[in-house]
Write a protein that holds these residues in place. Structure first.
Motif, PDB file in Angstrom:
ATOM      1  N   PRO A  55       0.823  -1.359   0.031  1.00  0.00           N
ATOM      2  CA  PRO A  55      -0.001   0.069  -0.227  1.00  0.00           C
ATOM      3  C   PRO A  55       0.759   1.219   0.063  1.00  0.00           C
ATOM      4  O   PRO A  55       1.948   1.316   0.746  1.00  0.00           O
ATOM      5  N   HIS A  56       0.506   2.408  -0.886  1.00  0.00           N
ATOM      6  CA  HIS A  56       1.384   3.337  -1.167  1.00  0.00           C
ATOM      7  C   HIS A  56       1.048   4.450  -0.052  1.00  0.00           C
ATOM      8  O   HIS A  56       2.064   5.264   0.390  1.00  0.00           O
ATOM      9  N   ARG A  57      -0.042   4.286   0.631  1.00  0.00           N
ATOM     10  CA  ARG A  57      -0.360   5.608   1.781  1.00  0.00           C
ATOM     11  C   ARG A  57       0.046   6.870   1.514  1.00  0.00           C
ATOM     12  O   ARG A  57       0.514   7.423   2.298  1.00  0.00           O
ATOM     13  N   GLY A  58      -0.109   7.318   0.157  1.00  0.00           N
ATOM     14  CA  GLY A  58       0.177   8.510  -0.242  1.00  0.00           C
ATOM     15  C   GLY A  58       1.422   8.840  -0.605  1.00  0.00           C
ATOM     16  O   GLY A  58       2.066   9.889  -0.971  1.00  0.00           O
ATOM     17  N   ASP A  59       2.390   7.887  -0.781  1.00  0.00           N
ATOM     18  CA  ASP A  59       3.721   7.730  -0.976  1.00  0.00           C
ATOM     19  C   ASP A  59       3.674   7.856  -2.688  1.00  0.00           C
ATOM     20  O   ASP A  59       3.781   6.782  -3.285  1.00  0.00           O
ATOM     21  N   MET A  60       3.893   8.933  -3.438  1.00  0.00           N
ATOM     22  CA  MET A  60       3.783   8.832  -4.807  1.00  0.00           C
ATOM     23  C   MET A  60       4.903   8.165  -5.659  1.00  0.00           C
ATOM     24  O   MET A  60       4.750   7.750  -6.493  1.00  0.00           O
ATOM     25  N   ARG A  61       6.029   8.157  -4.983  1.00  0.00           N
ATOM     26  CA  ARG A  61       7.210   7.166  -5.447  1.00  0.00           C
ATOM     27  C   ARG A  61       6.693   5.815  -5.637  1.00  0.00           C
ATOM     28  O   ARG A  61       7.006   5.034  -6.583  1.00  0.00           O
ATOM     29  N   LEU A  62       6.054   5.442  -4.569  1.00  0.00           N
ATOM     30  CA  LEU A  62       5.696   3.915  -4.518  1.00  0.00           C
ATOM     31  C   LEU A  62       4.480   3.858  -5.254  1.00  0.00           C
ATOM     32  O   LEU A  62       4.142   2.704  -6.000  1.00  0.00           O
ATOM     33  N   PHE A  63       3.451   4.810  -5.375  1.00  0.00           N
ATOM     34  CA  PHE A  63       2.390   4.708  -6.103  1.00  0.00           C
ATOM     35  C   PHE A  63       2.732   4.555  -7.500  1.00  0.00           C
ATOM     36  O   PHE A  63       2.030   3.608  -8.364  1.00  0.00           O
ATOM     37  N   TRP A  64       3.613   5.085  -8.040  1.00  0.00           N
ATOM     38  CA  TRP A  64       4.114   5.130  -9.518  1.00  0.00           C
ATOM     39  C   TRP A  64       5.011   3.999  -9.749  1.00  0.00           C
ATOM     40  O   TRP A  64       5.549   3.867 -10.940  1.00  0.00           O
ATOM     41  N   SER A  65       5.629   3.444  -8.986  1.00  0.00           N
ATOM     42  CA  SER A  65       6.487   2.278  -9.013  1.00  0.00           C
ATOM     43  C   SER A  65       5.850   1.099  -9.772  1.00  0.00           C
ATOM     44  O   SER A  65       5.305   0.459  -8.847  1.00  0.00           O
ATOM     45  N   ARG A  66       6.097   0.514 -10.902  1.00  0.00           N
ATOM     46  CA  ARG A  66       5.164  -0.497 -11.585  1.00  0.00           C
ATOM     47  C   ARG A  66       5.778  -1.514 -10.972  1.00  0.00           C
ATOM     48  O   ARG A  66       4.900  -2.615 -11.172  1.00  0.00           O
ATOM     49  N   SER A  67       6.960  -1.693 -10.503  1.00  0.00           N
ATOM     50  CA  SER A  67       7.287  -3.245  -9.752  1.00  0.00           C
ATOM     51  C   SER A  67       6.621  -3.234  -8.381  1.00  0.00           C
ATOM     52  O   SER A  67       6.500  -4.205  -7.944  1.00  0.00           O
ATOM     53  N   ASN A  68       5.733  -2.022  -8.171  1.00  0.00           N
ATOM     54  CA  ASN A  68       4.707  -2.464  -6.792  1.00  0.00           C
ATOM     55  C   ASN A  68       3.429  -2.659  -7.443  1.00  0.00           C
ATOM     56  O   ASN A  68       2.461  -2.844  -6.756  1.00  0.00           O
ATOM     57  N   TRP A  69       3.075  -2.824  -8.829  1.00  0.00           N
ATOM     58  CA  TRP A  69       1.862  -2.934  -9.285  1.00  0.00           C
ATOM     59  C   TRP A  69       1.687  -4.571  -9.536  1.00  0.00           C
ATOM     60  O   TRP A  69       2.484  -5.158  -9.870  1.00  0.00           O
ATOM     61  N   GLN A  70       0.279  -5.020  -9.456  1.00  0.00           N
ATOM     62  CA  GLN A  70      -0.010  -6.242  -9.952  1.00  0.00           C
ATOM     63  C   GLN A  70      -1.525  -6.456 -10.450  1.00  0.00           C
ATOM     64  O   GLN A  70      -2.378  -5.509 -10.037  1.00  0.00           O
ATOM     65  N   PRO A  71      -1.698  -7.090 -11.437  1.00  0.00           N
ATOM     66  CA  PRO A  71      -2.987  -7.194 -11.985  1.00  0.00           C
ATOM     67  C   PRO A  71      -3.978  -8.205 -11.027  1.00  0.00           C
ATOM     68  O   PRO A  71      -3.589  -9.006 -10.918  1.00  0.00           O
ATOM     69  N   LEU A  72      -5.159  -7.732 -10.819  1.00  0.00           N
ATOM     70  CA  LEU A  72      -6.141  -8.437  -9.979  1.00  0.00           C
ATOM     71  C   LEU A  72      -7.547  -8.529 -10.496  1.00  0.00           C
ATOM     72  O   LEU A  72      -7.648  -7.392 -11.317  1.00  0.00           O
ATOM     73  N   CYS A  73      -8.332  -9.462 -10.538  1.00  0.00           N
ATOM     74  CA  CYS A  73      -9.578  -9.260 -10.791  1.00  0.00           C
ATOM     75  C   CYS A  73     -10.308  -8.629  -9.535  1.00  0.00           C
ATOM     76  O   CYS A  73      -9.857  -8.611  -8.574  1.00  0.00           O
ATOM     77  N   THR A  74     -11.406  -8.104  -9.732  1.00  0.00           N
ATOM     78  CA  THR A  74     -12.176  -7.278  -8.818  1.00  0.00           C
ATOM     79  C   THR A  74     -12.464  -8.497  -7.514  1.00  0.00           C
ATOM     80  O   THR A  74     -12.302  -7.977  -6.288  1.00  0.00           O
ATOM     81  N   PRO A  75     -13.019  -9.665  -7.721  1.00  0.00           N
ATOM     82  CA  PRO A  75     -13.184 -10.477  -6.629  1.00  0.00           C
ATOM     83  C   PRO A  75     -11.792 -10.779  -5.867  1.00  0.00           C
ATOM     84  O   PRO A  75     -12.092 -10.873  -4.618  1.00  0.00           O
ATOM     85  N   CYS A  76     -10.773 -10.900  -6.822  1.00  0.00           N
ATOM     86  CA  CYS A  76      -9.494 -11.153  -5.856  1.00  0.00           C
ATOM     87  C   CYS A  76      -9.264 -10.045  -4.865  1.00  0.00           C
ATOM     88  O   CYS A  76      -8.783 -10.008  -3.925  1.00  0.00           O
ATOM     89  N   HIS A  77      -9.248  -8.848  -5.567  1.00  0.00           N
ATOM     90  CA  HIS A  77      -8.835  -7.628  -4.804  1.00  0.00           C
ATOM     91  C   HIS A  77      -9.940  -7.296  -3.790  1.00  0.00           C
ATOM     92  O   HIS A  77      -9.200  -6.812  -2.575  1.00  0.00           O
ATOM     93  N   SER A  78     -11.102  -7.681  -3.862  1.00  0.00           N
ATOM     94  CA  SER A  78     -11.956  -7.190  -2.659  1.00  0.00           C
ATOM     95  C   SER A  78     -11.930  -8.359  -1.816  1.00  0.00           C
ATOM     96  O   SER A  78     -12.416  -8.132  -0.408  1.00  0.00           O
ATOM     97  N   SER A  79     -11.325  -9.425  -1.957  1.00  0.00           N
ATOM     98  CA  SER A  79     -11.552 -10.543  -0.802  1.00  0.00           C
ATOM     99  C   SER A  79      -9.946 -10.678  -0.167  1.00  0.00           C
ATOM    100  O   SER A  79      -9.523 -10.457   0.509  1.00  0.00           O
ATOM    101  N   ILE A  80      -9.234 -11.492  -1.366  1.00  0.00           N
ATOM    102  CA  ILE A  80      -8.027 -11.974  -0.812  1.00  0.00           C
ATOM    103  C   ILE A  80      -6.936 -10.754  -0.459  1.00  0.00           C
ATOM    104  O   ILE A  80      -6.591 -10.933   0.644  1.00  0.00           O
ATOM    105  N   LYS A  81      -6.815  -9.723  -1.350  1.00  0.00           N
ATOM    106  CA  LYS A  81      -5.935  -8.928  -1.014  1.00  0.00           C
ATOM    107  C   LYS A  81      -6.293  -7.760   0.277  1.00  0.00           C
ATOM    108  O   LYS A  81      -5.591  -7.602   1.093  1.00  0.00           O
TER     109      LYS A  81
END
Length: 88
Positions: A55-81
């Motif tokens: 979670p970036h919690r407002g840290d824009m460097r972390l927000f824009w870091s593509r190495s911190n991104w992952q693709p999820l479907c909505t059900p997985c994002h809303s439950s597992i994550k």
């Protein structure tokens, strides 16, 4: 009920999505990322959410870091994550 009240109090003070960095630039980067990574990290469904692994919690460097991104479907994002984040 307490959880619902706590969330309502938090939402009143939380900046809106655009203020948190979800701008047109994000929309474009998100679309490009999902085009390159079309399948959910947790299941074989199509991804429609670009999730921040840490979670970036407002840290824009972390927000824009593509190495911190992952693709999820909505059900997985809303439950597992979300359940994993609640434990940390």
């Amino acid at each position: 009920m307490r959880d619902r009240e706590r969330k309502a109090r938090f939402d009143k003070t939380r900046p809106n999505a655009r203020q948190r960095g979800y701008t047109r630039e994000w929309d474009k980067a998100r679309a490009e990322f999902l085009s390159a990574h079309p399948i959910c990290r947790y299941c074989p469904e199509p991804a429609n959410v670009v999730d921040h692994v840490k979670p970036h919690r407002g840290d824009m460097r972390l927000f824009w870091s593509r190495s911190n991104w992952q693709p999820l479907c909505t059900p997985c994002h809303s439950s597992i994550k979300q359940s994993r984040e609640r434990r940390t």
